[in-house]
Design an enzyme around this catalytic site. Structure first.
Site, PDB file in Angstrom:
ATOM      1  N   THR A   1       0.836  -1.212   0.000  1.00 43.81           N
ATOM      2  CA  THR A   1       0.000   0.000   0.000  1.00 43.81           C
ATOM      3  C   THR A   1       0.868   1.258   0.000  1.00 43.81           C
ATOM      4  O   THR A   1       0.538   2.243  -0.656  1.00 43.81           O
ATOM      5  CB  THR A   1      -0.972   0.039   1.208  1.00 43.81           C
ATOM      6  OG1 THR A   1      -0.221   0.100   2.425  1.00 43.81           O
ATOM      7  CG2 THR A   1      -1.898  -1.149   1.221  1.00 43.81           C
TER       8      THR A   1
ATOM      9  N   LYS B   1      24.371 -13.193   1.002  1.00 42.35           N
ATOM     10  CA  LYS B   1      23.614 -11.937   0.977  1.00 42.35           C
ATOM     11  C   LYS B   1      24.287 -10.939   0.030  1.00 42.35           C
ATOM     12  O   LYS B   1      23.624 -10.183  -0.672  1.00 42.35           O
ATOM     13  CB  LYS B   1      23.554 -11.373   2.397  1.00 42.35           C
ATOM     14  CG  LYS B   1      22.651 -10.181   2.533  1.00 42.35           C
ATOM     15  CD  LYS B   1      22.603  -9.711   3.971  1.00 42.35           C
ATOM     16  CE  LYS B   1      21.609  -8.617   4.145  1.00 42.35           C
ATOM     17  NZ  LYS B   1      20.375  -9.017   4.773  1.00 42.35           N
TER      18      LYS B   1
ATOM     19  N   MET C   1      11.018  -6.444   4.418  1.00 43.97           N
ATOM     20  CA  MET C   1      11.240  -7.086   5.713  1.00 43.97           C
ATOM     21  C   MET C   1      12.572  -7.844   5.738  1.00 43.97           C
ATOM     22  O   MET C   1      12.617  -9.057   5.953  1.00 43.97           O
ATOM     23  CB  MET C   1      10.065  -8.020   6.034  1.00 43.97           C
ATOM     24  CG  MET C   1       8.722  -7.314   6.005  1.00 43.97           C
ATOM     25  SD  MET C   1       8.660  -5.781   6.977  1.00 43.97           S
ATOM     26  CE  MET C   1       8.130  -6.452   8.537  1.00 43.97           C
TER      27      MET C   1
ATOM     28  N   ASN D   1      13.638   4.277   5.358  1.00 50.09           N
ATOM     29  CA  ASN D   1      12.664   3.248   5.715  1.00 50.09           C
ATOM     30  C   ASN D   1      11.511   3.888   6.474  1.00 50.09           C
ATOM     31  O   ASN D   1      11.682   4.937   7.105  1.00 50.09           O
ATOM     32  CB  ASN D   1      13.339   2.200   6.614  1.00 50.09           C
ATOM     33  CG  ASN D   1      12.401   1.065   6.987  1.00 50.09           C
ATOM     34  OD1 ASN D   1      11.607   0.583   6.161  1.00 50.09           O
ATOM     35  ND2 ASN D   1      12.465   0.613   8.232  1.00 50.09           N
TER      36      ASN D   1
ATOM     37  N   HIS E   1       8.638   2.822   9.449  1.00 49.84           N
ATOM     38  CA  HIS E   1       8.392   1.780  10.449  1.00 49.84           C
ATOM     39  C   HIS E   1       7.162   2.163  11.276  1.00 49.84           C
ATOM     40  O   HIS E   1       7.025   3.320  11.685  1.00 49.84           O
ATOM     41  CB  HIS E   1       9.615   1.625  11.359  1.00 49.84           C
ATOM     42  CG  HIS E   1       9.465   0.501  12.328  1.00 49.84           C
ATOM     43  ND1 HIS E   1       9.597  -0.825  11.963  1.00 49.84           N
ATOM     44  CD2 HIS E   1       9.152   0.497  13.649  1.00 49.84           C
ATOM     45  CE1 HIS E   1       9.384  -1.591  13.022  1.00 49.84           C
ATOM     46  NE2 HIS E   1       9.124  -0.817  14.049  1.00 49.84           N
TER      47      HIS E   1
HETATM   48  C1  GAR Z   1       4.072  -0.769   6.768  1.00 60.26           C
HETATM   49  O1  GAR Z   1       3.202  -0.528   7.841  1.00 60.26           O
HETATM   50  C2  GAR Z   1       5.500  -0.476   7.181  1.00 60.26           C
HETATM   51  O2  GAR Z   1       5.599   0.542   8.121  1.00 60.26           O
HETATM   52  C3  GAR Z   1       5.929  -1.791   7.753  1.00 60.26           C
HETATM   53  O3  GAR Z   1       5.362  -2.738   6.910  1.00 60.26           O
HETATM   54  C4  GAR Z   1       4.107  -2.253   6.438  1.00 60.26           C
HETATM   55  C5  GAR Z   1       4.033  -2.512   4.952  1.00 60.26           C
HETATM   56  O4  GAR Z   1       2.743  -2.234   4.485  1.00 60.26           O
HETATM   57  N1  GAR Z   1       7.360  -1.900   7.809  1.00 60.26           N
HETATM   58  C6  GAR Z   1       8.018  -2.500   8.793  1.00 60.26           C
HETATM   59  O5  GAR Z   1       7.469  -3.052   9.725  1.00 60.26           O
HETATM   60  C7  GAR Z   1       9.525  -2.429   8.672  1.00 60.26           C
HETATM   61  N2  GAR Z   1      10.171  -2.881   9.852  1.00 60.26           N
HETATM   62  P1  GAR Z   1       2.467  -2.084   2.920  1.00 60.26           P
HETATM   63  O6  GAR Z   1       3.096  -3.323   2.240  1.00 60.26           O
HETATM   64  O7  GAR Z   1       0.981  -2.096   2.802  1.00 60.26           O
HETATM   65  O8  GAR Z   1       3.102  -0.825   2.451  1.00 60.26           O
END
Ligand code: GAR
Length: 200
Positions: A12, A64, A89, A106, A108
């Protein structure tokens, strides 16, 4: 100068970033999606939006460093100067960190340094916090440890569950992230433009 978005899941934030960048005609465009999860929904969004996407499964590489080198080869082909992580992730390793110093950001879903890592929303609820939020930060070798660029607070109501809190947090992410990414990338463009004009 261009932007690559890295994502692993639903996407999203990726979709919102692309939409806003097009509506606002950003100077630094989003040109490519990098995904580490074959079958992730974000790939469908990229197809629908007409953004080229590349899937690299880290398991297919011996190290990696080899995985990130393959990603880097694609980024170079697209003249990528900024990496925007949006639900990616995975820890970023030295290959990409060295290639993009202070050029990887990033988002979070917590007020870092609280609740780093996975399931930040669940962690916040388990701790019974009354306020959580969203953090945009530069990426370093740690887990959500890089220097903080922007934060927004989100109230946690008495009746909140993971679903409702995630929705509140994502609404804030979708406003904040495009704003910050545009600011960072265009600030640099404007500065380099000024330097070039001063030199010529
Ligand atoms: C988001 O809420 C982002 O903040 C989080 O993953 C979600 C992805 O949502 N990121 C983390 O937790 C990073 N550590 P999306 O795929 O709908 O954008």
């Amino acid at each position: 100068m261009t932007i690559a978005v890295f994502a692993s899941g639903s996407g999203t934030n990726f979709e919102r970033l692309v939409q806003v960048s097009r509506e606002e005609r950003w100077l630094v465009p989003i040109v490519v999606l990098i995904c580490d999860q074959p079958g992730a929904h974000v790939l469908k969004r990229a197809d629908r939006l007409g953004v080229p996407s590349y899937v690299f499964s880290p398991k297919a590489f011996e190290t990696k460093a080899a995985y990130e080198q393959a990603v880097y080869d694609v980024l170079r082909r697209h003249d990528v100067t900024w990496i925007v992580l949006a639900g990616y992730m995975r820890l970023v390793g030295p290959t990409l960190l060295d290639a993009y110093p202070n050029r990887i950001v990033n988002i979070h879903p917590s007020l870092l340094p609280a609740f780093p890592g996975k399931n930040a929303v669940g962690q916040a609820l388990a701790h019974g916090v009354k306020v959580t939020g969203v953090t945009v930060h530069f990426v370093d070798e740690g887990m959500d440890t890089g220097s903080i660029i922007a934060q927004r607070a989100v109230d946690v109501s008495e009746t909140e569950d993971e679903h409702s809190l995630t929705a509140k947090i994502q609404a804030v992410e979708h406003e904040l992230y495009p704003h910050i990414v545009r600011q960072l990338t265009e600030e640099e463009t404007t500065k380099s433009d000024i330097v070039e004009r001063a030199v010529t």
